[in-house]
Structures are given as C-alpha cells and as structure tokens.
Motif scaffolding. Structure first.
Motif, mmCIF file in Angstrom:
data_model
loop_
_atom_site.group_PDB
_atom_site.id
_atom_site.type_symbol
_atom_site.label_atom_id
_atom_site.label_comp_id
_atom_site.label_asym_id
_atom_site.label_seq_id
_atom_site.Cartn_x
_atom_site.Cartn_y
_atom_site.Cartn_z
ATOM 1 N N MET A 13 33.915 -28.352 -56.907
ATOM 2 C CA MET A 13 33.131 -28.014 -56.045
ATOM 3 C C MET A 13 33.946 -28.055 -55.058
ATOM 4 O O MET A 13 34.883 -28.743 -55.395
ATOM 5 C CB MET A 13 30.956 -27.804 -55.604
ATOM 6 C CG MET A 13 30.849 -27.673 -54.706
ATOM 7 S SD MET A 13 28.924 -28.836 -54.382
ATOM 8 C CE MET A 13 29.853 -30.508 -54.469
ATOM 9 N N THR A 14 33.958 -26.878 -54.005
ATOM 10 C CA THR A 14 34.962 -26.598 -53.355
ATOM 11 C C THR A 14 34.681 -27.892 -52.213
ATOM 12 O O THR A 14 32.936 -27.345 -51.684
ATOM 13 C CB THR A 14 35.393 -25.562 -52.485
ATOM 14 O OG1 THR A 14 34.447 -24.731 -51.684
ATOM 15 C CG2 THR A 14 36.211 -24.850 -53.901
ATOM 16 N N SER A 15 34.655 -27.980 -51.061
ATOM 17 C CA SER A 15 34.044 -28.389 -49.337
ATOM 18 C C SER A 15 33.604 -27.631 -48.705
ATOM 19 O O SER A 15 32.000 -27.534 -48.754
ATOM 20 C CB SER A 15 35.070 -28.975 -47.994
ATOM 21 O OG SER A 15 35.558 -30.168 -48.908
ATOM 22 N N PRO A 16 33.387 -26.350 -48.836
ATOM 23 C CA PRO A 16 32.192 -25.022 -48.607
ATOM 24 C C PRO A 16 31.355 -25.013 -49.007
ATOM 25 O O PRO A 16 30.691 -25.032 -47.894
ATOM 26 C CB PRO A 16 33.591 -23.623 -47.842
ATOM 27 C CG PRO A 16 35.057 -24.195 -47.798
ATOM 28 C CD PRO A 16 34.771 -25.678 -48.495
ATOM 29 N N GLU A 17 31.184 -24.910 -49.570
ATOM 30 C CA GLU A 17 30.570 -24.908 -51.054
ATOM 31 C C GLU A 17 30.048 -26.262 -50.974
ATOM 32 O O GLU A 17 27.936 -25.829 -50.752
ATOM 33 C CB GLU A 17 30.490 -25.092 -52.410
ATOM 34 C CG GLU A 17 31.364 -23.132 -52.625
ATOM 35 C CD GLU A 17 32.461 -23.195 -54.262
ATOM 36 O OE1 GLU A 17 31.877 -22.441 -55.036
ATOM 37 O OE2 GLU A 17 32.055 -24.626 -55.239
ATOM 38 N N ALA A 18 30.023 -27.487 -51.014
ATOM 39 C CA ALA A 18 28.729 -28.884 -50.885
ATOM 40 C C ALA A 18 28.524 -28.477 -49.381
ATOM 41 O O ALA A 18 27.769 -29.146 -49.146
ATOM 42 C CB ALA A 18 30.236 -30.086 -50.190
ATOM 43 N N VAL A 19 29.096 -27.803 -47.677
ATOM 44 C CA VAL A 19 28.532 -27.911 -47.057
ATOM 45 C C VAL A 19 27.200 -26.899 -47.043
ATOM 46 O O VAL A 19 26.029 -27.144 -46.499
ATOM 47 C CB VAL A 19 29.448 -27.460 -45.711
ATOM 48 C CG1 VAL A 19 28.836 -28.029 -44.610
ATOM 49 C CG2 VAL A 19 30.213 -28.420 -46.277
ATOM 50 N N PHE A 20 27.743 -26.147 -47.533
ATOM 51 C CA PHE A 20 26.242 -24.711 -47.523
ATOM 52 C C PHE A 20 25.418 -25.579 -48.679
ATOM 53 O O PHE A 20 24.042 -25.435 -47.977
ATOM 54 C CB PHE A 20 26.994 -23.638 -48.789
ATOM 55 C CG PHE A 20 26.040 -22.418 -49.072
ATOM 56 C CD1 PHE A 20 25.542 -21.867 -48.197
ATOM 57 C CD2 PHE A 20 25.443 -22.751 -50.517
ATOM 58 C CE1 PHE A 20 24.518 -20.625 -47.935
ATOM 59 C CE2 PHE A 20 25.018 -22.038 -50.243
ATOM 60 C CZ PHE A 20 23.964 -20.687 -49.310
ATOM 61 N N LEU A 21 25.641 -26.291 -49.459
ATOM 62 C CA LEU A 21 24.026 -26.741 -50.280
ATOM 63 C C LEU A 21 24.001 -27.613 -49.455
ATOM 64 O O LEU A 21 22.365 -28.086 -49.636
ATOM 65 C CB LEU A 21 24.826 -27.149 -51.419
ATOM 66 C CG LEU A 21 25.327 -26.182 -52.820
ATOM 67 C CD1 LEU A 21 26.020 -27.352 -53.871
ATOM 68 C CD2 LEU A 21 24.018 -25.986 -53.290
ATOM 69 N N GLY A 22 24.341 -28.763 -49.068
ATOM 70 C CA GLY A 22 24.038 -29.984 -47.687
ATOM 71 C C GLY A 22 22.838 -29.639 -46.921
ATOM 72 O O GLY A 22 21.610 -29.663 -46.581
ATOM 73 N N LEU A 23 23.637 -28.159 -46.074
ATOM 74 C CA LEU A 23 22.422 -27.445 -45.214
ATOM 75 C C LEU A 23 21.457 -27.078 -45.663
ATOM 76 O O LEU A 23 20.322 -26.927 -45.201
ATOM 77 C CB LEU A 23 23.840 -26.150 -44.646
ATOM 78 C CG LEU A 23 24.983 -26.729 -43.249
ATOM 79 C CD1 LEU A 23 25.473 -25.706 -43.027
ATOM 80 C CD2 LEU A 23 24.134 -27.836 -42.765
ATOM 81 N N LEU A 24 21.439 -26.629 -47.070
ATOM 82 C CA LEU A 24 20.114 -25.472 -47.527
ATOM 83 C C LEU A 24 19.478 -27.122 -48.484
ATOM 84 O O LEU A 24 18.048 -26.747 -47.971
ATOM 85 C CB LEU A 24 20.457 -24.670 -48.662
ATOM 86 C CG LEU A 24 19.801 -23.453 -49.887
ATOM 87 C CD1 LEU A 24 19.449 -23.168 -49.215
ATOM 88 C CD2 LEU A 24 20.686 -23.886 -50.546
ATOM 89 N N GLN A 25 20.199 -28.143 -48.951
ATOM 90 C CA GLN A 25 18.997 -29.112 -49.238
ATOM 91 C C GLN A 25 18.456 -29.407 -48.013
ATOM 92 O O GLN A 25 17.175 -29.963 -47.776
ATOM 93 C CB GLN A 25 19.658 -29.997 -50.105
ATOM 94 C CG GLN A 25 19.346 -31.665 -50.119
ATOM 95 C CD GLN A 25 17.799 -31.646 -51.271
ATOM 96 O OE1 GLN A 25 18.258 -30.598 -51.504
ATOM 97 N NE2 GLN A 25 16.803 -32.328 -50.582
ATOM 98 N N GLY A 26 19.345 -29.866 -46.751
ATOM 99 C CA GLY A 26 19.205 -30.736 -45.541
ATOM 100 C C GLY A 26 17.379 -29.862 -44.771
ATOM 101 O O GLY A 26 16.447 -30.606 -44.458
ATOM 102 N N ALA A 27 17.833 -28.269 -44.951
ATOM 103 C CA ALA A 27 16.904 -27.439 -44.435
ATOM 104 C C ALA A 27 15.427 -27.461 -44.763
ATOM 105 O O ALA A 27 14.480 -27.572 -44.206
ATOM 106 C CB ALA A 27 17.590 -26.041 -44.025
#
Length: 266
Positions: A1-15
């Motif tokens: 998993m790349t950093s952009p994918e991690a950020v996307f999943l983090g934003l999705l989880q947090g929201a």
C-alpha cells in the motif's frame, strides 16, 4: 500500500467513523470495487488510534469533567451519572463484538450485506425523522435510554449498519434532539474504538503483522478527518435533519446492488 492510498483510507475511515454512513461498509466497498486493500493489522490499529484521538480531543472538557467526578468530593453529579450511562451503553457492543468478531470478519463481509444494511438503516433514519418528537436533551438520559442505545450499538458489528448511524437513530426514536443524539453517539464511540484498537493491538503484539512507513500518514488523515467531521456534524444537526444521510445510504445501496448484479451478469 502506498502513502497516497494510506491517506485516502485514513480520510475515509476518519470521516465515515462519525458520519452515520458506516466506516466498515465504505472500507469494504473500497476494497471490493477499487481494489484498495488495507495496510494490515498495524494499519487498522493506528487508524483506530487516530479516530480515538479525535473524539478525545474534541470532547476533552467532557472527559475531564467525568474523570474529575470520580474523585470523592469533586465533580458534578451529572458528570458522574453521564459516565455511568456511557459504561452501561458500552457493555452490549463490547459483548457482541467479542462474541461475533469472527462472524463479522468472514460471513458478514459481503457487499450484498453492506447494500442491505445501508438501505435498511437509511429507511430507519427516515422513519425516526417522521415520528420522533426530538425535544429531549442529555440531561434527561436515563438507564433505559442508555440500555436501548447500547443494544442498538451492538448491531454495528454488521458491516454497513454504522455505529454512529444506528445509535443516533435509536436516540431519535427515544425523542432526543438531533445534535444531542450525535453528541452521545460520539462520546459512546470512545470506549468502543479503544476496545477495538486494544483487541487488534493484542493480535499485533502476538506478531501477526508489523507497521509500515505509510502508517503515520493514514493515522494523521484519520485524526484530521474525524475531528473535522465531529465539529461539522454537531453544528449541522443543530439546524438540519438526517434526511441527506438517509438518502445517501439508500442511493449508495442501489448503486452497489446494480454494480454487483452487472458484474455477475457480465
């Protein structure tokens, strides 16, 4: 998993952890349709810590007052009572989560399940908006209310139900104001998120997974998104209804069902 994918999943989880639309359902759909697999157990633990930090920081005064109320001769009775009600409401979710963890991770991890629960809870939202009187505040919360909301929270073990969605719906049916329903749901999320993080963290200590360099970015994204959503939603619900979230859930359920049917026919 790349950093952009991690950020996307983090934003999705947090929201979606705090919006009443289901974080587990959205993450499952992202995995199924977009091929975005999670970053392993370490990543899941850290995302939980990110969202937990958001709810602890936003409600820091409430948590401080409740902690102070535990000291003999200090604190207000109302804060002590709220803490006791939060403990009561947490028990059903903790018990069901522990007993049905394997079922939720296997049999229930289906896009069809997510589509059904998205639509079902969306319909419940519309029903609650139509019949609830919405004049109660958290000062009126009693043991019966906490037990009902806690039992509702236990249903969130099913992907797509949404822990925040089902607890807010239950609170609406019990006559609480929209923003008050959201406030109690957010406070109630802290022990459940912490419990999930500890449960997964225990597995992590047993050596089932290890953290990667992208973990920090995903955690930070989950924290920022979670804090922003809590702040925005409480302000929004002071003047608006849950209708947009109900319609979103129902429309998304229809889209998911259509994509699944199209995929099976192709």
């Amino acid at each position: 998993m790349t950093s952009p994918e991690a950020v996307f999943l983090g934003l999705l989880q947090g929201a979606t952890e705090f919006l009443p639309v289901s974080s587990s359902g959205h993450l499952l759909l992202a995995e199924h349709f977009l091929g975005l697999a999670g970053g392993g157990l370490a990543f899941d633990v850290m995302l939980h810590l990110g969202t937990l930090a958001a709810v602890l920081l936003y409600f820091r005064r409430e948590w401080w007052h409740m902690a102070e109320a535990l000291v003999p001769g200090r604190g207000a009775t109302g804060d002590r009572r709220l803490l006791a009600l939060l403990v009561l409401a947490t028990i059903p979710g903790g018990v069901f989560g522990y007993l049905l963890d394997d079922l939720a991770a296997t049999t229930l991890r289906s896009p069809w399940v997510v589509a059904a629960t998205l639509a079902g809870v969306g319909a419940l939202f519309l029903a609650a908006e139509g019949v609830a009187r919405r004049d109660r505040t958290l000062a009126a919360l009693d043991w019966r209310d906490a037990a009902v909301i806690g039992l509702a929270q236990a249903l969130a073990i099913v992907p797509g139900v949404s822990r925040s969605g089902i607890t807010m719906t239950a609170a609406l049916f019990l006559g609480f104001r929209r923003a008050e329903a959201a406030r109690f749901s957010f406070l109630l999320s802290a022990p459940i998120i912490a419990g999930a993080g500890l449960h997964e963290g225990h597995k992590l200590l047993n050596g089932t997974a290890g953290p990667g360099p992208e973990v920090l970015w995903g955690t930070l994204a989950a924290f920022v998104a979670g804090y922003a959503v809590i702040s925005w939603l409480l302000a929004y619900l002071a003047r608006h209804t849950f209708h947009p979230f109900a319609y979103y859930r129902i429309v998304l359920a229809g889209v998911v069902a259509a994509l699944l049917l199209w995929g099976s026919a192709a």
